[in-house]
Scaffold this motif. Sequence first.
Motif, PDB file in Angstrom:
ATOM      1  N   ASN A  40     -34.931  45.679  25.800  1.00  0.00           N
ATOM      2  CA  ASN A  40     -33.749  45.161  26.492  1.00  0.00           C
ATOM      3  C   ASN A  40     -32.447  45.857  26.126  1.00  0.00           C
ATOM      4  N   LEU A  41     -32.429  46.620  25.046  1.00  0.00           N
ATOM      5  CA  LEU A  41     -31.220  47.375  24.716  1.00  0.00           C
ATOM      6  C   LEU A  41     -31.012  48.534  25.679  1.00  0.00           C
ATOM      7  N   ALA A  42     -32.112  49.140  26.111  1.00  0.00           N
ATOM      8  CA  ALA A  42     -32.000  50.258  27.050  1.00  0.00           C
ATOM      9  C   ALA A  42     -33.172  50.214  28.015  1.00  0.00           C
ATOM     10  N   PRO A  43     -33.219  49.213  28.903  1.00  0.00           N
ATOM     11  CA  PRO A  43     -34.374  49.079  29.794  1.00  0.00           C
ATOM     12  C   PRO A  43     -34.572  50.259  30.737  1.00  0.00           C
TER      13      PRO A  43
ATOM     14  N   LEU B 211     -47.398  45.643  25.500  1.00  0.00           N
ATOM     15  CA  LEU B 211     -47.328  44.646  26.564  1.00  0.00           C
ATOM     16  C   LEU B 211     -45.919  44.099  26.769  1.00  0.00           C
ATOM     17  N   LEU B 212     -45.030  44.352  25.810  1.00  0.00           N
ATOM     18  CA  LEU B 212     -43.689  43.771  25.869  1.00  0.00           C
ATOM     19  C   LEU B 212     -42.582  44.768  26.199  1.00  0.00           C
ATOM     20  N   PHE B 213     -42.891  46.053  26.164  1.00  0.00           N
ATOM     21  CA  PHE B 213     -41.839  47.057  26.355  1.00  0.00           C
ATOM     22  C   PHE B 213     -41.167  46.979  27.724  1.00  0.00           C
TER      23      PHE B 213
ATOM     24  N   LEU C  40     -38.740  42.790  17.654  1.00  0.00           N
ATOM     25  CA  LEU C  40     -38.382  44.214  17.701  1.00  0.00           C
ATOM     26  C   LEU C  40     -38.733  44.823  19.058  1.00  0.00           C
ATOM     27  N   SER C  41     -39.893  44.463  19.587  1.00  0.00           N
ATOM     28  CA  SER C  41     -40.302  44.995  20.894  1.00  0.00           C
ATOM     29  C   SER C  41     -39.336  44.566  21.989  1.00  0.00           C
TER      30      SER C  41
END
Length: 380
Positions: free
Chosen positions: A254-257, A74-76, A248-249
Amino acid sequence: MISADNTFGLLACLLLLVWVGYISEKTKWGAALSAPLIILLLSFIVGNLGVLPPSAPIYSVVQGVLVPLAIPLLLFSADLRVVFRESRRMVLAFVLATLFTVIGALVGVSLVDMGSFEPSLVGVLTASYIGGSANFVATAEAVGFADSSLYTAALTADAMGAIFFLTLLMALPAIRFVANRFPETGAALAGAAPTEGAAPLSQEVTSAPAEGGVVFALLLSAAVCAGGVLIASWLPIEGTFIISITVLSLLIANLAPARMKESIQYDYPLGTIFMYVFFATIGLGADLGSIAGAAIPILLFLVILVLVHIVLLAWLGARFRFTLAEMMIASSACILGPAAAAALAASKGWRHLVTPGMLVGVLGYAVATFIGVTLTNLLR
């Protein structure tokens, strides 16, 4: 009718309840109730009629495996720019919801006599209705609440009260007097405003095969949960596991959306399905037959707590200029926990409130035990 060790039979029934919830939500009355509430009510009915057992190994698998897997799914697609913008308001809404719970508990204890264990019961149940079942257990241990019969009665009443709360909460948008008090009610409740950076619920990504995208989403979710378990073993503090997988999610998302959108598919629908199965197990675990004797005053206390909470939500939530959607998710995160808040936001199409609801729900884990213990000591 179906034994607790019939794993596949029970799994089929759980998925049948979820499917009925989805189908019913397409009707006019079902849309007003929402799939989570329909699933809860149906599971409660079949559980108390003896069709399905109140507890089974598969339920533990759902609550211990599928729910953690659902959180990253749900957070990805969460965009932290939106999260931080929305979470500031959500934290304030959650503080209000926590205050509503405490006030409801104080009103309830002034009207209902729960016997010699009353201070402990109030503290334990208040902690549960700010954090979750983990806070129920932690607070019970901290205040020395160990009476087995009362413990079971309190747990059963806790589940019944949660169903009562969700029923009232989901009815709020249909009460015109309440809905009209809140700003931007129409847009907020319809989910009309799309969230920047969030993929649609039925996302279609053409740059990767569907099968690979689904498997990669599940792989990432399992890896995040494994990392959360490892961190929790290093930091054995209450709520560390949920906090870890949430952080972590969000880091992965957000590092590579752009890369995430290209690589994963159907993560959000999968997460929603897992959460709905979780709702079915909650309803099955609420045993009406055990609501007798000591459980009746406990349930009455929770009914008063919930009623006060809902009334204050409708009154002060609007006065502080929150939208009804924000207050509903904040209250759901407070009383039902982050998983329920995420499922409710997902089912109503409030994608921008999924992550804030998760975050404030985790905040509830962090503060609930302290509040419960403090309340117990004050009442003693």
